[in-house]
Motif scaffolding. Structure first.
Motif, short mmCIF file in Angstrom:
data_model
loop_
_atom_site.label_atom_id
_atom_site.label_comp_id
_atom_site.label_asym_id
_atom_site.label_seq_id
_atom_site.Cartn_x
_atom_site.Cartn_y
_atom_site.Cartn_z
N GLY A 104 -4.51 6.77 -7.67
CA GLY A 104 -3.80 5.59 -7.18
C GLY A 104 -2.51 5.96 -6.48
O GLY A 104 -2.16 5.38 -5.44
N ALA A 105 -1.80 6.94 -7.03
CA ALA A 105 -0.54 7.37 -6.43
C ALA A 105 -0.77 7.96 -5.05
O ALA A 105 0.02 7.76 -4.12
CB ALA A 105 0.15 8.39 -7.33
N ALA A 106 -1.87 8.70 -4.89
CA ALA A 106 -2.19 9.28 -3.58
C ALA A 106 -2.49 8.20 -2.56
O ALA A 106 -2.10 8.31 -1.39
CB ALA A 106 -3.36 10.25 -3.71
N VAL A 107 -3.17 7.14 -3.00
CA VAL A 107 -3.45 6.02 -2.09
C VAL A 107 -2.13 5.37 -1.65
O VAL A 107 -1.92 5.09 -0.47
CB VAL A 107 -4.37 4.98 -2.77
CG1 VAL A 107 -4.51 3.74 -1.90
CG2 VAL A 107 -5.73 5.58 -3.07
N VAL A 108 -1.25 5.15 -2.61
CA VAL A 108 0.05 4.57 -2.30
C VAL A 108 0.84 5.50 -1.38
O VAL A 108 1.51 5.05 -0.44
CB VAL A 108 0.84 4.29 -3.60
CG1 VAL A 108 2.28 3.90 -3.31
CG2 VAL A 108 0.14 3.19 -4.40
N ASP B 130 6.63 10.21 -6.64
CA ASP B 130 5.37 10.59 -7.28
C ASP B 130 4.18 10.38 -6.33
O ASP B 130 3.24 11.17 -6.31
CB ASP B 130 5.14 9.77 -8.56
CG ASP B 130 6.03 10.23 -9.71
OD1 ASP B 130 6.59 11.34 -9.60
OD2 ASP B 130 6.14 9.50 -10.69
N ALA B 131 4.25 9.30 -5.56
CA ALA B 131 3.16 9.00 -4.61
C ALA B 131 3.08 10.07 -3.54
O ALA B 131 1.98 10.53 -3.18
CB ALA B 131 3.37 7.62 -3.99
N GLU B 132 4.22 10.50 -3.02
CA GLU B 132 4.22 11.55 -2.01
C GLU B 132 3.72 12.87 -2.60
O GLU B 132 2.94 13.59 -1.96
CB GLU B 132 5.64 11.72 -1.44
CG GLU B 132 5.79 12.87 -0.45
CD GLU B 132 4.91 12.77 0.77
OE1 GLU B 132 4.64 13.81 1.40
OE2 GLU B 132 4.48 11.64 1.12
#
Length: 202
Positions: free
Chosen positions: A86-90, A114-116
């Motif tokens: 989910g973080a990668a999608v964000v 965290d997403a980056e």
């Protein structure tokens, strides 16, 4: 419910009416469980909405609204592979939509970081597995020393970036191990450049 928003109220309710308190706690636990189960689908749905509207230009207000929703969804997901996905999608959204990125950084800077990082981890794993696929079609021990040195250098650099997602880390190590077993020059170079990683990949 009051139990979720006020621990003091929950404690007082538990003293005065244990049955009601237990029932309220059970309801809140079910609500929290439902939130966790819906979080990742909500993130994916928002990503699809962003992509579908990317051609005609999604208004900045809508981008900011989706960023706020996604930050909330990520916060309720427990640590693990689903959260990293989910973080990668964000993170992809943040790279593609400026208003989304700015809002995410404003309201939840740690989530934005965290997403980056999750995007970097995912892309690093893709690079490792792509190189492994390319090596797998070569005859055994056909890789030259120079080619092995370059491949190992890229794989080691990519492996360093994978430090939170345990599933991605495992997959990366498996790929390196397969390379080392099929190409003696790769194995020798891995032992030189990253001896600890070589042991892990055995």
């Amino acid at each position: 419910g009051h139990v979720r928003v006020s621990p003091q109220y929950a404690e007082e309710l538990s003293k005065r009416s244990p049955i009601v308190a237990n029932a309220s706690r059970a309801v809140n636990e079910e609500l929290a469980k439902a939130e966790r189960e819906l979080a990742l689908p909500a993130i994916e749905r928002n990503a699809s909405a962003l992509l579908e509207r990317s051609q005609d230009g999604l208004p900045s207000d809508e981008q900011r609204r989706l960023a706020r929703q996604d930050a909330e969804s990520l916060n309720v997901l427990p640590e693990g592979s689903e959260k990293r996905f989910g973080a990668a999608v964000v993170g992809d959204n943040a790279r593609s939509y400026p208003a989304y990125r700015d809002e995410l950084q404003r309201i939840a800077p740690s989530v934005a970081r965290d997403a980056e990082a999750a995007v970097v981890e995912r892309n690093s794993l893709r690079g490792i597995e792509t190189r492994s696929d390319e090596l797998s079609v070569l005859p055994r021990d056909a890789l030259s020393v120079a080619e092995a040195r370059n491949a190992v250098r890229q794989d080691v650099e990519a492996s360093v970036a994978i430090n939170k997602d345990e599933v991605a880390r495992f997959r990366a190590v498996v790929a390196l191990g397969e390379n080392a077993r099929s190409q003696v020059s790769y194995r020798a170079e891995l032992e030189i450049q990253a001896p600890e990683l070589a042991k892990e990949a055995q």
